[in-house]
Design a protein around this motif. Structure first.
Motif, PDB file in Angstrom:
ATOM      1  N   THR A 279       4.410  -3.045  -4.975  1.00  0.00           N
ATOM      2  CA  THR A 279       3.026  -3.074  -5.449  1.00  0.00           C
ATOM      3  C   THR A 279       2.882  -4.183  -6.486  1.00  0.00           C
ATOM      4  OG1 THR A 279       2.862  -0.690  -5.096  1.00  0.00           O
ATOM      5  CG2 THR A 279       1.157  -1.726  -6.454  1.00  0.00           C
ATOM      6  N   TYR A 280       1.779  -4.936  -6.365  1.00  0.00           N
ATOM      7  CA  TYR A 280       1.528  -6.072  -7.257  1.00  0.00           C
ATOM      8  C   TYR A 280       0.219  -5.828  -8.000  1.00  0.00           C
ATOM      9  CZ  TYR A 280       4.937  -8.149  -4.067  1.00  0.00           C
ATOM     10  OH  TYR A 280       6.046  -8.388  -3.304  1.00  0.00           O
ATOM     11  N   ILE A 281       0.271  -5.929  -9.305  1.00  0.00           N
ATOM     12  CA  ILE A 281      -0.912  -5.727 -10.146  1.00  0.00           C
ATOM     13  C   ILE A 281      -1.149  -7.031 -10.919  1.00  0.00           C
ATOM     14  CG2 ILE A 281      -1.983  -4.356 -11.964  1.00  0.00           C
ATOM     15  CD1 ILE A 281      -0.026  -2.102 -11.245  1.00  0.00           C
ATOM     16  N   GLN A 282      -2.163  -7.777 -10.518  1.00  0.00           N
ATOM     17  CA  GLN A 282      -2.468  -9.050 -11.170  1.00  0.00           C
ATOM     18  C   GLN A 282      -3.451  -8.819 -12.310  1.00  0.00           C
ATOM     19  OE1 GLN A 282      -3.887 -11.706  -8.110  1.00  0.00           O
ATOM     20  NE2 GLN A 282      -1.823 -12.458  -7.671  1.00  0.00           N
ATOM     21  N   MET A 283      -3.054  -9.253 -13.495  1.00  0.00           N
ATOM     22  CA  MET A 283      -3.858  -9.065 -14.693  1.00  0.00           C
ATOM     23  C   MET A 283      -4.613 -10.350 -15.044  1.00  0.00           C
ATOM     24  SD  MET A 283      -3.100  -5.934 -15.303  1.00  0.00           S
ATOM     25  CE  MET A 283      -3.769  -5.683 -16.967  1.00  0.00           C
ATOM     26  N   SER A 284      -5.498 -10.240 -15.991  1.00  0.00           N
ATOM     27  CA  SER A 284      -6.254 -11.386 -16.471  1.00  0.00           C
ATOM     28  C   SER A 284      -5.343 -12.349 -17.216  1.00  0.00           C
ATOM     29  CB  SER A 284      -7.389 -10.919 -17.385  1.00  0.00           C
ATOM     30  OG  SER A 284      -7.990 -12.021 -18.023  1.00  0.00           O
ATOM     31  N   GLU A 285      -5.741 -13.635 -17.222  1.00  0.00           N
ATOM     32  CA  GLU A 285      -4.963 -14.634 -17.945  1.00  0.00           C
ATOM     33  C   GLU A 285      -4.970 -14.375 -19.454  1.00  0.00           C
ATOM     34  OE1 GLU A 285      -6.525 -18.386 -16.859  1.00  0.00           O
ATOM     35  OE2 GLU A 285      -5.791 -18.317 -14.781  1.00  0.00           O
TER      36      GLU A 285
ATOM     37  N   GLU B 279     -12.104  -5.925 -19.936  1.00  0.00           N
ATOM     38  CA  GLU B 279     -11.660  -7.071 -19.149  1.00  0.00           C
ATOM     39  C   GLU B 279     -10.271  -7.569 -19.532  1.00  0.00           C
ATOM     40  OE1 GLU B 279     -13.919 -10.365 -21.984  1.00  0.00           O
ATOM     41  OE2 GLU B 279     -14.473 -10.153 -19.871  1.00  0.00           O
ATOM     42  N   ASN B 280      -9.808  -7.194 -20.711  1.00  0.00           N
ATOM     43  CA  ASN B 280      -8.505  -7.677 -21.142  1.00  0.00           C
ATOM     44  C   ASN B 280      -7.351  -6.911 -20.522  1.00  0.00           C
ATOM     45  OD1 ASN B 280      -9.572  -9.688 -22.888  1.00  0.00           O
ATOM     46  ND2 ASN B 280      -9.962  -8.118 -24.455  1.00  0.00           N
ATOM     47  N   ILE B 281      -7.571  -5.608 -20.221  1.00  0.00           N
ATOM     48  CA  ILE B 281      -6.485  -4.816 -19.635  1.00  0.00           C
ATOM     49  C   ILE B 281      -6.836  -4.352 -18.218  1.00  0.00           C
ATOM     50  CG2 ILE B 281      -5.723  -4.029 -21.907  1.00  0.00           C
ATOM     51  CD1 ILE B 281      -6.956  -1.302 -21.215  1.00  0.00           C
ATOM     52  N   ARG B 282      -7.983  -4.731 -17.718  1.00  0.00           N
ATOM     53  CA  ARG B 282      -8.380  -4.323 -16.377  1.00  0.00           C
ATOM     54  C   ARG B 282      -7.807  -5.318 -15.364  1.00  0.00           C
ATOM     55  NH1 ARG B 282     -12.497  -1.090 -14.406  1.00  0.00           N
ATOM     56  NH2 ARG B 282     -13.223  -1.631 -12.297  1.00  0.00           N
ATOM     57  N   PRO B 283      -7.072  -4.839 -14.344  1.00  0.00           N
ATOM     58  CA  PRO B 283      -6.478  -5.737 -13.352  1.00  0.00           C
ATOM     59  C   PRO B 283      -7.553  -6.496 -12.578  1.00  0.00           C
ATOM     60  CG  PRO B 283      -5.485  -3.554 -13.221  1.00  0.00           C
ATOM     61  CD  PRO B 283      -6.688  -3.423 -14.089  1.00  0.00           C
ATOM     62  N   ARG B 284      -7.224  -7.741 -12.224  1.00  0.00           N
ATOM     63  CA  ARG B 284      -8.111  -8.523 -11.375  1.00  0.00           C
ATOM     64  C   ARG B 284      -7.900  -8.200  -9.909  1.00  0.00           C
ATOM     65  NH1 ARG B 284      -7.675 -14.724 -12.743  1.00  0.00           N
ATOM     66  NH2 ARG B 284      -9.290 -14.663 -11.105  1.00  0.00           N
ATOM     67  N   ARG B 285      -6.670  -7.804  -9.564  1.00  0.00           N
ATOM     68  CA  ARG B 285      -6.368  -7.523  -8.161  1.00  0.00           C
ATOM     69  C   ARG B 285      -5.148  -6.623  -8.109  1.00  0.00           C
ATOM     70  NH1 ARG B 285      -5.662 -12.278  -6.814  1.00  0.00           N
ATOM     71  NH2 ARG B 285      -7.783 -12.794  -6.105  1.00  0.00           N
ATOM     72  N   VAL B 286      -5.191  -5.626  -7.175  1.00  0.00           N
ATOM     73  CA  VAL B 286      -4.055  -4.746  -6.931  1.00  0.00           C
ATOM     74  C   VAL B 286      -3.832  -4.701  -5.419  1.00  0.00           C
ATOM     75  CG1 VAL B 286      -3.072  -2.441  -7.191  1.00  0.00           C
ATOM     76  CG2 VAL B 286      -4.607  -3.348  -8.959  1.00  0.00           C
ATOM     77  N   PHE B 287      -2.589  -4.919  -4.983  1.00  0.00           N
ATOM     78  CA  PHE B 287      -2.265  -4.863  -3.554  1.00  0.00           C
ATOM     79  C   PHE B 287      -0.779  -4.569  -3.407  1.00  0.00           C
ATOM     80  CE2 PHE B 287      -1.743  -9.214  -4.928  1.00  0.00           C
ATOM     81  CZ  PHE B 287      -0.573  -9.632  -4.337  1.00  0.00           C
TER      82      PHE B 287
ATOM     83  N   TYR C 276       2.302  -7.520 -12.668  1.00  0.00           N
ATOM     84  CA  TYR C 276       3.244  -6.414 -12.630  1.00  0.00           C
ATOM     85  C   TYR C 276       3.793  -6.322 -11.202  1.00  0.00           C
ATOM     86  CZ  TYR C 276       1.357  -4.619 -17.080  1.00  0.00           C
ATOM     87  OH  TYR C 276       0.969  -4.469 -18.391  1.00  0.00           O
ATOM     88  N   ILE C 277       5.130  -6.241 -11.075  1.00  0.00           N
ATOM     89  CA  ILE C 277       5.755  -6.068  -9.769  1.00  0.00           C
ATOM     90  C   ILE C 277       6.512  -4.752  -9.806  1.00  0.00           C
ATOM     91  CG2 ILE C 277       7.327  -7.048  -8.058  1.00  0.00           C
ATOM     92  CD1 ILE C 277       6.879  -9.765  -9.332  1.00  0.00           C
ATOM     93  N   VAL C 278       6.027  -3.787  -9.007  1.00  0.00           N
ATOM     94  CA  VAL C 278       6.616  -2.451  -8.963  1.00  0.00           C
ATOM     95  C   VAL C 278       7.370  -2.326  -7.646  1.00  0.00           C
ATOM     96  CG1 VAL C 278       6.193   0.020  -9.163  1.00  0.00           C
ATOM     97  CG2 VAL C 278       4.629  -1.621 -10.251  1.00  0.00           C
ATOM     98  N   ASP C 279       8.645  -1.937  -7.713  1.00  0.00           N
ATOM     99  CA  ASP C 279       9.488  -1.888  -6.514  1.00  0.00           C
ATOM    100  C   ASP C 279       9.295  -0.587  -5.740  1.00  0.00           C
ATOM    101  OD1 ASP C 279      10.587  -4.404  -7.043  1.00  0.00           O
ATOM    102  OD2 ASP C 279      12.118  -3.547  -8.351  1.00  0.00           O
ATOM    103  N   ARG C 280       8.038  -0.128  -5.623  1.00  0.00           N
ATOM    104  CA  ARG C 280       7.726   1.069  -4.842  1.00  0.00           C
ATOM    105  C   ARG C 280       6.218   1.142  -4.639  1.00  0.00           C
ATOM    106  NH1 ARG C 280       7.641   6.529  -8.331  1.00  0.00           N
ATOM    107  NH2 ARG C 280       6.022   6.903  -6.767  1.00  0.00           N
ATOM    108  N   LEU C 281       5.813   2.037  -3.795  1.00  0.00           N
ATOM    109  CA  LEU C 281       4.388   2.307  -3.609  1.00  0.00           C
ATOM    110  C   LEU C 281       4.016   3.566  -4.392  1.00  0.00           C
ATOM    111  CD1 LEU C 281       4.073   1.716   0.254  1.00  0.00           C
ATOM    112  CD2 LEU C 281       3.780   0.061  -1.602  1.00  0.00           C
ATOM    113  N   PHE C 282       2.755   3.682  -4.779  1.00  0.00           N
ATOM    114  CA  PHE C 282       2.279   4.874  -5.499  1.00  0.00           C
ATOM    115  C   PHE C 282       0.824   5.127  -5.107  1.00  0.00           C
ATOM    116  CE2 PHE C 282       1.760   1.244  -8.372  1.00  0.00           C
ATOM    117  CZ  PHE C 282       0.394   1.258  -8.590  1.00  0.00           C
ATOM    118  N   ASP C 283       0.409   6.406  -5.285  1.00  0.00           N
ATOM    119  CA  ASP C 283      -0.982   6.772  -5.002  1.00  0.00           C
ATOM    120  C   ASP C 283      -1.867   6.610  -6.225  1.00  0.00           C
ATOM    121  OD1 ASP C 283      -0.392   7.417  -2.367  1.00  0.00           O
ATOM    122  OD2 ASP C 283       0.157   9.493  -2.869  1.00  0.00           O
TER     123      ASP C 283
END
Length: 354
Positions: free
Chosen positions: A287-293, A273-281, A324-331
């Motif tokens: 691409t935005y990867i929201q992590m736990s507080e 739960e500490n390194i697992r993203p809460r939401r990816v979109f 995390y804010i990634v300035d591209r899309l990835f698979d």
């Protein structure tokens, strides 16, 4: 004894003696024509003292001159004037000053045409000549300024005794309009008025008539059309931003992302739960990867994008709070914490079935 007190003393004695002589001549009643025409051959020293000659002599010795016809005992008005004094009845103007006076007079004489406005207003073109406001006793005249304009300081009027000037306002907020209420005390007055505001200075001529008057005066400004265009432009921008805000979602990190472009079809596997993203979109470009507080107090994993061959490559990204804010899309990508066999990994994959 100084000459000035002596001169004053002589003037006083001469005046008193003249008054006494006049009184005696009026009160005395001659017994006969012979007595009335009789010329005295004897008298006191004062009877034969030439006051006027001595006053003139003293005045010349003081380098002053007596003002002809002036009463030396009068409480007002000069008794003596310094020699060489010249009354300045006019001032000689330079050519530059004359030109300035002519230009100002030309502007005042320029015809400032009026046009009818709403609610009984008479509209003057601001700056196009001197506007003349006609008022009448027992009537109220109004000078209306631009909406939102604020008066700075008390207006200056040439005749503050016979003209009454009072402030007034109407409206609210940015549409608050300042007024000046004018009331002359009598007809036949002609003066001028200066009004200073946070936008401009008004110079107005005020005239009072017995019956004729103008109820409301306002102004037309050259920058009105341009100002309204910019106001409309800014208002349209504000409306567009408001619509965009209603059609967007705010992430925990304060990011605004348009809803219609969001894609949440991502799968997350592995990790705690500490390194697992809460939401990816993604929004179609980033691409935005929201992590736990909890990540705020822990070491952040490294983001690696997996290629077609499964090998990882480091990509450029930035962190905004716990996102995390990634300035591209990835698979496919991985979040890696640590190194070697004990490294913790979280795999992120994008669903391409859209």
């Amino acid at each position: 004894m100084s000459q000035t007190p002596l001169l004053i003393s002589l003037l006083v004695v001469r005046t008193l003696f003249a008054q006494d002589t006049s009184t005696n001549s009026q009160n005395s009643q001659p017994n006969s024509v012979t007595q009335a025409k009789q010329t005295p051959t004897t008298g006191t020293f004062l009877d034969h003292f030439d006051f006027d000659a001595n006053v003139r002599a003293l005045a010349r010795s003081m380098d002053t001159r007596v003002v002809p016809g002036a009463n030396p005992l009068a409480t007002s008005g000069p008794v003596v004037v310094p020699q060489g004094y010249r009354s300045a009845t006019d001032v000689t103007l330079s050519s530059t000053a004359k030109q300035a006076v002519e230009l100002s007079a030309s502007w005042r004489a320029q015809q400032n045409g009026t046009t009818p406005g709403p609610d009984g207003r008479v509209l003057f073109a601001f700056g196009a000549g001197l506007p003349t406001v006609v008022c009448a006793p027992l009537r109220v005249c109004l000078i209306e300024l631009q909406p939102g304009e604020k008066i700075l300081g008390e207006p200056q009027i040439g005749d503050s005794v016979r003209w009454n000037v009072a402030p007034a306002v109407y409206g609210k907020g940015d549409e608050t309009t300042a007024l000046l209420v004018l009331k002359p005390q009598m007809p036949g007055l002609d003066t001028n008025l200066l009004i200073t505001t946070d936008r401009r200075a008004y110079y107005v001529r005020l005239v009072s008539k017995a019956q004729d008057y103008v109820s409301r005066v306002a102004f037309v400004y050259n920058d009105d059309d341009g100002g309204k265009k910019w106001q409309n432009h800014f208002a349209e921008q504000a409306r567009e931003e408001s619509v965009a805000a209603r059609n967007s979602v705010q992430t925990q990190s304060g990011l605004l992302v348009a809803i219609e472009h969001l894609n949440f079809d991502y799968q997350v596997k592995g990790g705690d739960e500490n390194i697992r993203p809460r939401r990816v979109f993604d929004d179609g470009a980033k691409t935005y990867i929201q992590m736990s507080e909890n990540l705020a107090n822990r070491e952040a994993p490294v983001l690696v994008v997996l290629g077609q061959d499964g090998k990882g490559e480091v990509v450029n990204y930035r962190m905004k709070e716990q996102t995390y804010i990634v300035d591209r899309l990835f698979d496919r990508a991985q979040l890696v914490l640590g190194s070697g066999k004990r490294a913790q990994k979280v795999e992120i994959s994008r669903d391409n079935r859209q």
